[in-house]
Scaffold this active site. Structure first.
Site, PDB file in Angstrom:
ATOM      1  CB  SER A 182     -11.854  -2.569  56.472  1.00  0.00           C
ATOM      2  OG  SER A 182     -11.280  -3.792  57.055  1.00  0.00           O
ATOM      3  CG  HIS A 210     -12.504   0.816  53.738  1.00  0.00           C
ATOM      4  ND1 HIS A 210     -13.646   1.104  53.854  1.00  0.00           N
ATOM      5  CD2 HIS A 210     -11.858  -0.328  53.641  1.00  0.00           C
ATOM      6  CE1 HIS A 210     -14.090  -0.144  53.959  1.00  0.00           C
ATOM      7  NE2 HIS A 210     -13.074  -1.084  53.957  1.00  0.00           N
ATOM      8  CE  LYS A 240     -15.384  -2.199  50.816  1.00  0.00           C
ATOM      9  NZ  LYS A 240     -14.452  -3.076  51.360  1.00  0.00           N
TER      10      LYS A 240
END
Ligand SMILES: *Cc1c(COP(=O)(O)O)cnc(C)c1O
Length: 384
Positions: A182, A210, A240
């Site tokens: 991250s 991610h 995300k």
């Protein structure tokens, strides 16, 4: 001042003296790219909304329709009455995307990690965690009460040494890592970790917060080289690239059934609002239907690293490690004066001595702005 307030004030003063006191800054995100802060419009390179789906018309419409039909909250834990049928649909979609038998949706990524690991491992077990893995993987590992050891970042040899020395003394072993890191933007060596875990009868868990939506053709870090790495526990978040909120685990049917029974953050927490579940389904539709769009954040990050003279990006996240906290805050301010929001990341989010700028690229960042930002970084921060 009583002892409680005195304690809090003392701690705050200590952090202040080390430049580590953090404050909340009101931020209104206008769309995928622009934010308003302190009355100023800035182009943000600090959001994890990689595909700009938080404001995508199809995602918003799906959430609004569900909101109107089903209301705001889910009313209870999923095991009681909070299990709207949309959950089964989303879980089937996640399992298909990840190539697993089943999936389980949690109310956040943090809750997923702190629920999954202690559901599978206990005090007789060993948990190895990459030293740079996300805080909530560490938190989940420690909640097992077992032996928790860090291995050097992306160092498969070190993980192997630890397993060779420790595995025999423990009943079960888990190896946990971010799939895409991250704060560093690099990828874990997933195929090598998978082979290592198999050799030592350890269970590999990747956190693809991610990764989903943006690497491996949208399928995440297990799919990066076209082939599918064997990862029995693929975790991630819906907050995300998916643009909404929530977490998930993709795994085999028996593992998912057990996690639903045993993960305390699943059992004892209210289910996600149905509208969030509907939004995630719409987001997965877009990712599956438009692979060219899902490829854009990584392409933009690579354009930036090329222009700024940095090593090629492996994900939409590009770190500029500065080291000193004050120098990092100054660099962030300099970039903000040019109209861009690039947050300074300080310890304890990153190790002491590695304060950095973290630049996150999204599908809708204009190429001209990327070029301008690269020039600022190259000339004003690196001075070359
Ligand atoms: C953001 C993040 C999480 C937490 O996910 P939330 O859904 O925001 O709680 C977990 N792991 C990693 C690697 C993250 O970056």
């Amino acid at each position: 001042m009583d002892s409680l307030d005195g304690f809090a004030a003392g701690k705050l003063a200590e952090l202040e003296a080390r430049n580590l006191r953090r404050v909340l800054v009101d931020t209104v995100r206008e769309d995928g790219v622009w934010v308003v802060r302190r009355g100023r419009r800035l182009m943000s390179f600090s959001c994890n909304d990689y595909l700009n789906l938080t404001r995508h018309p199809r995602v918003v419409a799906a959430a609004m329709a569900a909101l109107q039909r089903y209301g705001v909250g889910s009313g209870a834990s999923r095991l009681v009455t909070g299990n709207h049928p949309l959950f089964a649909e989303l879980e089937a979609r996640l399992a298909r995307l990840k190539g697993t038998e089943a999936a389980c949706v949690f109310s956040s990524g943090y809750q997923a990690n702190t629920g999954i690991i202690p559901a599978l491992a206990g005090s007789d077990d060993l948990v190895l965690v990459d030293e740079l893995a996300h805080s909530c993987l560490w938190a989940g590992a420690r909640m097992t009460g077992g032996t928790v050891l860090g291995f050097r970042h992306n160092d498969v040899g070190h993980a192997e040494e630890l397993l060779a020395a420790q595995r025999g003394r423990h009943r079960h072993a888990v190896v946990a890592t971010d799939g895409v890191f991250s704060m560093d933007g690099d990828l874990a060596p997933v195929p090598a970790l998978s082979a290592l875990a198999r050799r030592h009868d350890a269970w590999l868990m990747t956190d693809d917060a991610h990764g989903i939506g943006v690497v491996g053709a949208g399928r995440g870090s297990s799919f990066v080289d076209g082939a599918k790495a064997d990862v029995p526990l693929q975790m991630g978040t819906l907050s995300k690239a998916i643009g909404g909120h929530g977490g998930y685990l993709c795994a085999s049917a028996p593992v998912i059934d057990l996690v639903r029974m045993r993960a305390r953050t699943f059992v004892y927490s209210t289910g996600l609002p149905p509208a969030m579940v509907a939004a995630a389904i719409a987001a997965l539709d877009i990712i599956e239907e438009e692979p060219g769009y899902a490829a854009l954040p990584l392409q933009k990050a690579r354009a930036f690293t090329r222009l700024a003279g940095l090593t090629e990006a492996e994900s939409p996240i590009v770190p500029i490690v500065i080291g000193d906290v004050q120098a990092t805050l100054d660099a962030s301010r300099l970039i903000e004066e040019a109209g861009y929001l690039v947050a300074a990341i300080r310890p304890p989010t990153v190790p002491v001595g590695t304060a950095r700028l973290r630049i996150a690229f999204t599908a809708l960042h204009p190429d001209a702005a990327i070029g301008h930002l690269a020039e600022i970084v190259r000339t004003r921060i690196f001075g070359r």
